[in-house]
Design an enzyme around this catalytic site. Structure first.
Site: not given
Ligand code: PGA
Length: 248
Positions: A9, A11, A94, A96, A164, A170, A209
């Site tokens: 991904n 991003k 996701h 985010e 996730e 991250g 991560s």
């Protein structure tokens, strides 16, 4: 036996030049064939990345698609357009998107429906926040996010779920292999309850991560079928090492 899948991904990262360097190493990875690999660049790069991976075993995915049909929706990119530029996959839900763009479970279910109607396979992301984990609600939250989509759009075995945990994305913190396994097992058991015929076939990826130094241990867990990789997917040696760690 479920074939492992590693999805990158990217991003909101990349440039024509950086993408070309990264893809050179990925399409040359020796493990392609024993492991499924998907790269998910930002929308504008889908055609050029698609060209770079065509003829290789690397597949193309989008990071999002619209919940609407085509039409007067300025700035939206439909699932059919993604399929038109040779995407096979789309990341949906996701954290985010959920947190920064207020995507609800209903919107995500709608996007999943658009994706499958256009022939795309969804990589459905779910996962709890730190607060939810610390208050003992991790499983409840993840199962609710899963059911919100699975029970409103009939899934098939080509779908992929990515667990996730938000606190691991991250941050450099990773769920322990045992914690990941226990969540993945709970998710698979829940899928089995409603859709017994696909439960052992559907792949459940871990994300948060993942790097070359922790990949092998995570992949040794029986219900961890690969990874959705963010930061480490932008570093060619790291990403290729993660792909290699997934070889059985
Ligand atoms: P990360 O991101 O690997 O950088 O933690 C994973 C993701 O957001 O999909």
């Amino acid at each position: 036996m479920r074939k492992k899948l590693i999805a990158g991904n990217w991003k909101s990262n990349g440039s024509l030049e950086r993408n070309a360097d990264l893809l050179d190493s990925i399409v040359g990875a020796k493990a392609l064939g024993s492991v499924d690999v998907v790269v998910c660049p930002p929308f504008p790069y889908l055609p050029s990345v698609g060209d770079a991976v065509s003829g290789s075993k690397v597949e193309l995915g989008a990071q999002n698609c619209s919940a609407t049909e085509e039409g007067a929706y300025t700035g939206e990119v439909s699932a059919r357009m993604c399929a038109d530029v040779k995407c096979s996959w789309v990341i949906l839900g996701h954290s985010e998107r959920r947190a920064l763009f207020a995507e609800s479970d209903d919107v995500i279910a709608c996007k999943v429906k658009r994706a499958i109607d256009s022939g795309l396979k969804p990589i459905l992301c779910i996962g709890e926040t730190l607060e939810e984990r610390e208050s003992g609600r991790a499983e409840e939250v993840a199962l609710k996010q899963l059911d919100a989509v699975f029970l409103s759009v009939q899934p098939d075995e080509s779908w992929v779920v990515a667990y996730e945990p938000v606190w691991a994305i991250g941050t450099g913190k990773t769920a322990s292999p045992n914690d990941a396994q226990s969540m993945h097992k709970a998710l698979r058991d829940n899928i089995r309850k409603h859709f017994p015929q696909i439960a052992d076939k559907i792949r459940i990826l871990y994300g948060g991560s993942v790097k070359s130094s922790n990949a092998k241990e995570l992949f040794s867990m029986p219900d961890v079928d690969g990874a959705l990789v963010g930061g480490a997917s932008l570093v060619s040696e790291e990403f290729v090492s993660i792909i290699e760690a997934a070889v059985e």
